[in-house]
Design a protein around this motif. Structure first.
Motif, PDB file in Angstrom:
ATOM      1  N   ASP A   4       1.054  -1.062  -0.545  1.00 21.26           N
ATOM      2  CA  ASP A   4       0.418  -0.149  -0.444  1.00 21.26           C
ATOM      3  C   ASP A   4       0.863   1.369   0.123  1.00 21.26           C
ATOM      4  O   ASP A   4       1.181   2.244   0.722  1.00 21.26           O
ATOM      5  CB  ASP A   4      -1.097  -0.299   1.366  1.00 21.26           C
ATOM      6  N   PRO A   5       1.020   1.434  -1.214  1.00 20.10           N
ATOM      7  CA  PRO A   5       2.214   3.419  -1.246  1.00 20.10           C
ATOM      8  C   PRO A   5       1.458   4.013  -0.583  1.00 20.10           C
ATOM      9  O   PRO A   5       2.194   4.856  -0.115  1.00 20.10           O
ATOM     10  CB  PRO A   5       2.361   2.705  -2.533  1.00 20.10           C
ATOM     11  N   ILE A   6      -0.117   4.458  -0.412  1.00 25.34           N
ATOM     12  CA  ILE A   6      -0.367   5.603  -0.243  1.00 25.34           C
ATOM     13  C   ILE A   6      -0.891   5.633   1.846  1.00 25.34           C
ATOM     14  O   ILE A   6      -0.110   6.393   2.099  1.00 25.34           O
ATOM     15  CB  ILE A   6      -1.618   5.799  -0.067  1.00 25.34           C
ATOM     16  N   ALA A   7      -1.023   4.422   2.249  1.00 26.99           N
ATOM     17  CA  ALA A   7      -0.271   4.054   3.696  1.00 26.99           C
ATOM     18  C   ALA A   7       1.042   4.492   3.934  1.00 26.99           C
ATOM     19  O   ALA A   7       1.060   5.139   4.885  1.00 26.99           O
ATOM     20  CB  ALA A   7      -0.595   3.342   3.853  1.00 26.99           C
ATOM     21  N   ASP A   8       2.444   3.741   2.988  1.00 26.28           N
ATOM     22  CA  ASP A   8       3.581   3.904   3.345  1.00 26.28           C
ATOM     23  C   ASP A   8       3.783   5.572   2.825  1.00 26.28           C
ATOM     24  O   ASP A   8       4.544   5.924   4.251  1.00 26.28           O
ATOM     25  CB  ASP A   8       4.550   3.612   2.737  1.00 26.28           C
ATOM     26  N   LEU A   9       2.964   6.899   2.199  1.00 28.31           N
ATOM     27  CA  LEU A   9       3.453   8.098   2.471  1.00 28.31           C
ATOM     28  C   LEU A   9       3.183   8.830   3.306  1.00 28.31           C
ATOM     29  O   LEU A   9       3.626   9.374   4.593  1.00 28.31           O
ATOM     30  CB  LEU A   9       2.824   8.415   0.885  1.00 28.31           C
ATOM     31  N   LEU A  10       1.929   8.125   3.519  1.00 28.04           N
ATOM     32  CA  LEU A  10       1.003   8.652   4.700  1.00 28.04           C
ATOM     33  C   LEU A  10       1.906   8.411   6.613  1.00 28.04           C
ATOM     34  O   LEU A  10       2.328   9.428   7.704  1.00 28.04           O
ATOM     35  CB  LEU A  10      -0.358   8.325   5.706  1.00 28.04           C
ATOM     36  N   THR A  11       2.262   7.197   6.341  1.00 24.21           N
ATOM     37  CA  THR A  11       3.366   7.017   7.888  1.00 24.21           C
ATOM     38  C   THR A  11       4.435   8.225   7.704  1.00 24.21           C
ATOM     39  O   THR A  11       4.879   8.192   8.321  1.00 24.21           O
ATOM     40  CB  THR A  11       3.609   5.458   8.194  1.00 24.21           C
ATOM     41  N   ARG A  12       5.504   7.845   6.853  1.00 29.76           N
ATOM     42  CA  ARG A  12       6.159   8.430   6.373  1.00 29.76           C
ATOM     43  C   ARG A  12       6.482  10.323   6.582  1.00 29.76           C
ATOM     44  O   ARG A  12       7.546  10.517   7.300  1.00 29.76           O
ATOM     45  CB  ARG A  12       7.087   8.293   5.395  1.00 29.76           C
ATOM     46  N   ILE A  13       5.158  10.417   6.706  1.00 31.04           N
ATOM     47  CA  ILE A  13       4.907  12.119   6.741  1.00 31.04           C
ATOM     48  C   ILE A  13       4.461  12.141   7.931  1.00 31.04           C
ATOM     49  O   ILE A  13       5.232  13.308   8.768  1.00 31.04           O
ATOM     50  CB  ILE A  13       3.513  12.363   5.690  1.00 31.04           C
ATOM     51  N   ARG A  14       4.108  11.061   8.614  1.00 30.60           N
ATOM     52  CA  ARG A  14       3.394  11.075  10.304  1.00 30.60           C
ATOM     53  C   ARG A  14       4.606  11.106  11.539  1.00 30.60           C
ATOM     54  O   ARG A  14       4.519  11.637  12.557  1.00 30.60           O
ATOM     55  CB  ARG A  14       2.387  10.130  10.565  1.00 30.60           C
ATOM     56  N   ASN A  15       5.249   9.608  10.838  1.00 32.65           N
ATOM     57  CA  ASN A  15       7.292  10.146  11.263  1.00 32.65           C
ATOM     58  C   ASN A  15       7.665  11.236  10.806  1.00 32.65           C
ATOM     59  O   ASN A  15       8.118  11.415  12.523  1.00 32.65           O
ATOM     60  CB  ASN A  15       7.147   8.277  10.736  1.00 32.65           C
ATOM     61  N   GLY A  16       7.928  11.551  10.191  1.00 30.16           N
ATOM     62  CA  GLY A  16       8.968  12.596   9.630  1.00 30.16           C
ATOM     63  C   GLY A  16       8.107  13.932  10.930  1.00 30.16           C
ATOM     64  O   GLY A  16       9.454  14.678  11.680  1.00 30.16           O
ATOM     65  N   ALA A  17       6.712  14.573  11.349  1.00 27.59           N
ATOM     66  CA  ALA A  17       6.718  15.356  11.361  1.00 27.59           C
ATOM     67  C   ALA A  17       6.608  14.718  13.645  1.00 27.59           C
ATOM     68  O   ALA A  17       6.570  15.686  13.971  1.00 27.59           O
ATOM     69  CB  ALA A  17       4.930  15.134  11.916  1.00 27.59           C
ATOM     70  N   GLN A  18       6.476  13.963  14.179  1.00 29.58           N
ATOM     71  CA  GLN A  18       6.634  13.432  15.180  1.00 29.58           C
ATOM     72  C   GLN A  18       8.313  13.730  15.350  1.00 29.58           C
ATOM     73  O   GLN A  18       8.109  13.795  16.881  1.00 29.58           O
ATOM     74  CB  GLN A  18       6.407  11.701  15.328  1.00 29.58           C
ATOM     75  N   ALA A  19       9.337  13.365  14.545  1.00 33.43           N
ATOM     76  CA  ALA A  19      10.605  13.585  14.994  1.00 33.43           C
ATOM     77  C   ALA A  19      10.550  14.645  14.669  1.00 33.43           C
ATOM     78  O   ALA A  19      12.374  15.198  14.779  1.00 33.43           O
ATOM     79  CB  ALA A  19      11.732  12.203  14.417  1.00 33.43           C
ATOM     80  N   LYS A  20      10.039  15.338  14.422  1.00 38.87           N
ATOM     81  CA  LYS A  20      10.642  17.460  13.644  1.00 38.87           C
ATOM     82  C   LYS A  20      11.359  17.685  12.714  1.00 38.87           C
ATOM     83  O   LYS A  20      11.865  17.946  12.984  1.00 38.87           O
ATOM     84  CB  LYS A  20      11.544  17.755  14.778  1.00 38.87           C
ATOM     85  N   MET A  21      11.214  16.375  11.960  1.00 39.63           N
ATOM     86  CA  MET A  21      11.729  16.480  10.600  1.00 39.63           C
ATOM     87  C   MET A  21      11.367  17.733   9.712  1.00 39.63           C
ATOM     88  O   MET A  21      10.648  17.806   9.240  1.00 39.63           O
ATOM     89  CB  MET A  21      12.109  15.154  10.144  1.00 39.63           C
ATOM     90  N   ASP A  22      12.456  17.967   9.109  1.00 42.07           N
ATOM     91  CA  ASP A  22      12.647  18.939   8.194  1.00 42.07           C
ATOM     92  C   ASP A  22      11.703  18.493   7.036  1.00 42.07           C
ATOM     93  O   ASP A  22      11.388  18.936   6.085  1.00 42.07           O
ATOM     94  CB  ASP A  22      13.826  20.312   7.795  1.00 42.07           C
ATOM     95  N   THR A  23      12.745  17.373   6.014  1.00 43.26           N
ATOM     96  CA  THR A  23      11.913  17.173   5.267  1.00 43.26           C
ATOM     97  C   THR A  23      11.815  15.282   5.474  1.00 43.26           C
ATOM     98  O   THR A  23      12.791  14.899   5.918  1.00 43.26           O
ATOM     99  CB  THR A  23      13.209  16.838   4.002  1.00 43.26           C
ATOM    100  N   VAL A  24      11.153  14.604   4.789  1.00 40.81           N
ATOM    101  CA  VAL A  24      11.104  13.043   4.503  1.00 40.81           C
ATOM    102  C   VAL A  24      11.076  12.657   2.916  1.00 40.81           C
ATOM    103  O   VAL A  24      10.535  13.842   2.425  1.00 40.81           O
ATOM    104  CB  VAL A  24       9.138  12.795   5.340  1.00 40.81           C
ATOM    105  N   SER A  25      11.354  11.895   2.783  1.00 44.32           N
ATOM    106  CA  SER A  25      11.777  11.198   0.882  1.00 44.32           C
ATOM    107  C   SER A  25      10.784   9.709   1.439  1.00 44.32           C
ATOM    108  O   SER A  25      10.722   8.847   1.922  1.00 44.32           O
ATOM    109  CB  SER A  25      13.343  10.782   0.904  1.00 44.32           C
ATOM    110  N   VAL A  26      10.488   9.727  -0.268  1.00 46.20           N
ATOM    111  CA  VAL A  26       9.052   8.611  -0.198  1.00 46.20           C
ATOM    112  C   VAL A  26       9.210   8.091  -2.364  1.00 46.20           C
ATOM    113  O   VAL A  26       9.988   9.224  -2.988  1.00 46.20           O
ATOM    114  CB  VAL A  26       8.239   9.103  -0.084  1.00 46.20           C
ATOM    115  N   PRO A  27       9.374   6.992  -2.283  1.00 44.09           N
ATOM    116  CA  PRO A  27       9.922   6.765  -3.659  1.00 44.09           C
ATOM    117  C   PRO A  27       8.567   7.870  -3.956  1.00 44.09           C
ATOM    118  O   PRO A  27       7.852   7.445  -3.507  1.00 44.09           O
ATOM    119  CB  PRO A  27       9.234   5.175  -3.605  1.00 44.09           C
TER     120      PRO A  27
END
Length: 131
Positions: A4-27
């Motif tokens: 599920d690539p959409i769930a992967d995108l949302l999870t990476r955004i959620r995890n990046g926001a919780q870790a206070k990252m400036d940018t996250v990368s997705v395929p």
């Protein structure tokens, strides 16, 4: 490989926001670009850019925070999953959190917010909810 690539995108955004990252990368994929355009228009992310430095292109997503370094995305969740698709008609698509939240809907006219889908009187598959 992700099922599920959409769930992967949302999870990476959620995890990046919780870790206070400036940018996250997705395929890279076309549907992810469309989802990110909606998130950017709604003010949840700063923007995105496509990186072709490697063999497989990636999307760099620039997350948005307020003055206290709190993410603009409080909650982001996948609604329609590969095992259980969730469809909604325009009449049954009520505003979420009194209109403060956004649903991204896949319609026959492309991806759009639930507000726009109600305005155009079309329904579709509810991909995710963001607030």
């Amino acid at each position: 490989m992700h099922s599920d690539p959409i769930a992967d995108l949302l999870t990476r955004i959620r995890n990046g926001a919780q870790a206070k990252m400036d940018t996250v990368s997705v395929p890279h994929s076309k549907i992810k670009i469309e989802i990110l355009k909606i998130l950017e228009a709604e003010g949840y992310i700063k923007g995105h850019e496509i990186s072709t430095e490697t063999k497989f292109p990636t999307i760099n997503i620039h997350l948005r925070y307020d003055q206290k370094r709190q993410s603009m995305i409080k909650k982001i969740r996948r609604v329609s999953k590969p095992g259980l698709r969730v469809y909604s008609g325009s009449k049954s698509m009520k505003p979420l959190l009194i209109g403060l939240a956004t649903r991204i809907v896949s319609t026959s006219h492309g991806l759009m917010t639930d507000r726009e889908a109600r305005k155009r009187n079309i329904g579709g598959e509810v991909l995710c909810e963001v607030y």
